[in-house]
Write an enzyme that holds these catalytic residues in place. Structure first.
Site, short mmCIF file in Angstrom:
data_model
loop_
_atom_site.label_atom_id
_atom_site.label_comp_id
_atom_site.label_asym_id
_atom_site.label_seq_id
_atom_site.Cartn_x
_atom_site.Cartn_y
_atom_site.Cartn_z
N HIS A 15 1.03 -0.85 -0.26
CA HIS A 15 0.73 -0.28 0.28
C HIS A 15 0.38 1.37 0.07
CE1 HIS A 15 -3.81 -1.52 0.46
NE2 HIS A 15 -3.62 -2.29 1.28
N ILE A 27 -1.61 -7.10 14.01
CA ILE A 27 -1.00 -6.37 12.91
C ILE A 27 -2.08 -6.74 11.32
CG2 ILE A 27 0.97 -6.65 11.38
CD1 ILE A 27 1.51 -5.70 14.03
C1 LIG Z 1 -7.90 -10.65 3.23
C2 LIG Z 1 -6.86 -9.60 3.71
C3 LIG Z 1 -6.40 -8.72 2.81
C4 LIG Z 1 -4.88 -8.15 3.10
N1 LIG Z 1 -4.79 -8.01 2.17
C5 LIG Z 1 -3.55 -6.99 2.96
C6 LIG Z 1 -2.79 -6.28 2.12
O1 LIG Z 1 -3.32 -6.05 0.38
N2 LIG Z 1 -1.78 -5.14 2.34
C7 LIG Z 1 -1.03 -5.48 3.36
O2 LIG Z 1 -0.21 -4.61 3.61
N3 LIG Z 1 -1.41 -6.28 3.80
C8 LIG Z 1 -3.04 -6.96 4.29
N4 LIG Z 1 -3.18 -7.47 4.32
C9 LIG Z 1 -2.80 -7.65 6.06
C10 LIG Z 1 -1.91 -9.03 6.45
O3 LIG Z 1 -2.06 -10.01 5.33
C11 LIG Z 1 -1.29 -9.40 7.46
O4 LIG Z 1 -1.38 -7.48 8.38
C12 LIG Z 1 0.17 -10.11 7.86
O5 LIG Z 1 0.48 -11.04 6.69
C13 LIG Z 1 0.19 -9.67 9.57
O6 LIG Z 1 1.67 -11.03 9.32
P1 LIG Z 1 1.52 -11.73 10.97
O7 LIG Z 1 2.91 -12.49 10.57
O8 LIG Z 1 1.57 -10.72 11.90
O9 LIG Z 1 0.31 -12.63 11.24
P2 LIG Z 1 -0.16 -14.90 10.61
O10 LIG Z 1 0.73 -14.38 8.48
O11 LIG Z 1 -1.72 -14.64 10.65
O12 LIG Z 1 1.27 -15.23 11.16
C14 LIG Z 1 1.12 -15.61 12.63
C15 LIG Z 1 1.76 -17.06 12.89
O13 LIG Z 1 1.57 -17.12 13.83
C16 LIG Z 1 1.25 -18.69 14.53
N5 LIG Z 1 1.05 -19.05 15.89
C17 LIG Z 1 -0.12 -18.40 15.79
N6 LIG Z 1 -0.19 -18.46 17.55
C18 LIG Z 1 0.77 -20.20 17.81
C19 LIG Z 1 1.10 -20.63 18.59
N7 LIG Z 1 0.96 -20.14 19.65
N8 LIG Z 1 1.79 -21.50 18.63
C20 LIG Z 1 3.77 -20.78 17.60
N9 LIG Z 1 3.04 -20.08 16.44
C21 LIG Z 1 1.51 -19.15 16.57
C22 LIG Z 1 0.07 -19.05 12.93
O14 LIG Z 1 0.70 -19.94 13.08
C23 LIG Z 1 0.73 -18.50 12.14
O15 LIG Z 1 1.44 -18.86 10.95
C24 LIG Z 1 -4.46 -8.49 4.46
C25 LIG Z 1 -4.92 -9.07 5.55
C26 LIG Z 1 -6.23 -9.75 5.02
C27 LIG Z 1 -6.40 -10.63 6.53
#
Ligand SMILES: Cc1cc2nc3c(=O)[nH]c(=O)nc-3n(C[C@H](O)[C@H](O)[C@H](O)COP(=O)(O)OP(=O)(O)OC[C@H]3O[C@@H](n4cnc5c(N)ncnc54)[C@H](O)[C@@H]3O)c2cc1C
Length: 453
Positions: free
Chosen positions: A49, A333
């Site tokens: 974005h 996030i």
């Molecule tokens: C529909 C949608 C559209 C989006 N579009 C965009 C976009 O176009 N551009 C943008 O910038 N952002 C976008 N986002 C946001 C972006 O995808 C997320 O902010 C980002 O992927 C978050 O990453 P994360 O690593 O924080 O979480 P996640 O990718 O969810 O990773 C968290 C990880 O933690 C693991 N986990 C959870 N609990 C435990 C536990 N107890 N023990 C061990 N492991 C655990 C899970 O298995 C998972 O793999 C979008 C999100 C969605 C859902």
């Protein structure tokens, strides 16, 4: 005893682990699934974005802009797939134009460059297939598209290259605070660390509660998508947004990094954090809304539908802070979390530096080779290569032109994978028109052959 333990191997956790691997420290990354990129990072819009939409004064607004500026260099190092496309937010009347003015002002406050409101003729010159009723658009040249799961994989591979221990299939279900450290109780073992970083996505509130920090909740919000066959993405060059609604950025029309037209996402609160199904009525709403932007697309070329779950925090902004010495949240996030992720990682390193002296290591290698090698095989060449005896040049997936060499590469890298799904995310085998009907058995056979050797 690790210096740093990161929980969750999505773009946030893998990014933090890689950022910490620059320093002389023992780091591990813990993931409950059998591969990295299992949560929101594998199912989202893949948009980098511009930074005009996230409210000025929030962490989202600041980190979006910083993260956006880091993507090009990151991709040069890690080869996950990123392309700057530009983005247009369309307005069809004067009322919507006022919303564009608001986005423009907010974007300028956030420090977004190359942002302007353009009129119909220029819009249609840039994007001739859009609805000719469009009147204005906010044009942000800094918007781009990336392959989100390849990005998360690249971050994690490079972190491992630089010494991070990755524990897959380890679910953290409790955190015990010791005098100067933590014990993370997983279903496989107890992992000890001086500092814990919570990047558990939609479960980041649950993990935070394990450490006794419970002032926020995550509201899971589902977003559904329709993906079309490869090549259909040529209908648009930039990312096409509509004016935002109270639920977010609205339905967008985009080409994925790999050239598939994609429509979505909606935004709906769900109870079940694992609910990644799609529903006919919602898909119909997405199609009808997308038609307002792009009045002509061929539904017969629909490939599949999918959905992802946003980690929406009830605080309204990313939660990135050291809650007490040694426990850092990178929670809630939601979007634009993919774009912000490199800046989130940098912010966490800076938080750590306030308490701990981090010394850079000379051996840090910022680079990672791509798995997918660009090719221009024509139909005749694909047919010839399909029938080759097993060798790296043999085509395994005819829809996407994936070779045995690419699959061997994916299966023999430093993240130990052995499923068709993991091979698919890395090579695209199974992502094409036949959705793995042809290549599925061949990939299975290769997994058996390569992993057993
Ligand atoms: C529909 C949608 C559209 C989006 N579009 C965009 C976009 O176009 N551009 C943008 O910038 N952002 C976008 N986002 C946001 C972006 O995808 C997320 O902010 C980002 O992927 C978050 O990453 P994360 O690593 O924080 O979480 P996640 O990718 O969810 O990773 C968290 C990880 O933690 C693991 N986990 C959870 N609990 C435990 C536990 N107890 N023990 C061990 N492991 C655990 C899970 O298995 C998972 O793999 C979008 C999100 C969605 C859902």
């Amino acid at each position: 005893m690790y210096d740093f333990t990161v929980i969750g191997a999505g773009v946030t956790g893998a990014g933090v682990a890689r950022a910490l691997s620059r320093y002389k420290a023992d780091v591990c990354l813990i993931e409950k699934a059998d591969d990295v990129s299992n949560g929101a990072s594998k199912a989202n819009s893949g948009i980098v974005h511009g930074g005009y939409a996230a409210k000025n004064g929030t962490l989202k607004g600041r980190l979006n802009v910083l993260g956006n500026r880091m993507f090009e260099d990151l991709n040069n190092n890690l080869n996950f797939g990123y392309r700057k496309t530009g983005g247009l937010v369309l307005a069809f009347d004067e009322e919507e134009r006022l919303l564009l003015e608001g986005l423009l002002a907010n974007g300028k406050k956030n420090g977004v460059k190359d942002l302007e409101i353009i009129k119909r003729d220029r819009i249609l010159k840039l994007e001739p297939n859009l609805n000719p009723d469009v009147k204005y658009a906010l044009y942000s040249k800094d918007v781009g598209v990336t392959s989100p799961y390849e990005y998360a994989i690249a971050l994690a591979e490079n972190a491992v290259t630089n010494g991070v221990d990755l524990f897959l299939e380890h679910e953290v279900y409790d955190i015990i605070k010791m005098d100067n450290s933590f014990e993370l109780i997983t279903d496989k073992s107890i992992i000890k660390a001086h500092t814990v970083i919570n990047a558990a996505g939609v479960y980041s509130d649950a993990v935070s509660k394990m450490a006794g920090v419970n002032y926020f909740n995550i509201i899971p919000r589902k977003g559904q998508y329709i993906l079309f066959q490869k090549g259909t993405g040529a209908a648009v060059k930039s990312v096409i947004f509509q004016v935002p609604t109270k639920n977010g950025k609205g339905i967008l029309v985009t080409s994925t990094y790999h050239g598939n037209l994609m429509l979505g996402p909606n935004s709906e609160e769900v109870e079940n954090r694992e609910d990644t199904g799609t529903e006919e009525m919602t898909l119909e709403y997405i199609i009808n809304t997308a038609l307002k932007s792009l009045p002509d697309f061929d539904l017969k070329k629909k490939l599949k539908t999918f959905s992802g779950i946003r980690s929406t925090p009830n605080t309204g902004d990313f939660i990135i802070k050291e809650e007490f010495p040694g426990f850092i949240n990178a929670a809630g996030i939601e979007s634009p979390g993919l774009t912000s992720s490199p800046a989130v990682a940098e912010m966490i390193v800076n938080i750590i530096k306030k308490r701990i002296n981090l010394e850079k290591k000379n051996s840090f290698n910022p680079n990672r080779e791509p798995i997918i090698k660009p090719n221009s095989f024509d139909v005749a060449e694909i047919k010839r290569r399909i029938d080759l005896a097993p060798c790296d040049d043999r085509i395994v997936c005819r829809c996407e032109g994936v070779t045995e060499g690419e699959i061997r590469d994916a299966l023999t890298r430093n993240i130990d994978i052995s499923t068709k799904k993991a091979v698919k995310m890395r090579t695209r085998a199974g992502m094409g028109f036949c959705q793995g009907k042809f290549c599925g058995p061949r990939v299975d056979e290769l997994i058996e052959r390569i992993k057993i050797i």
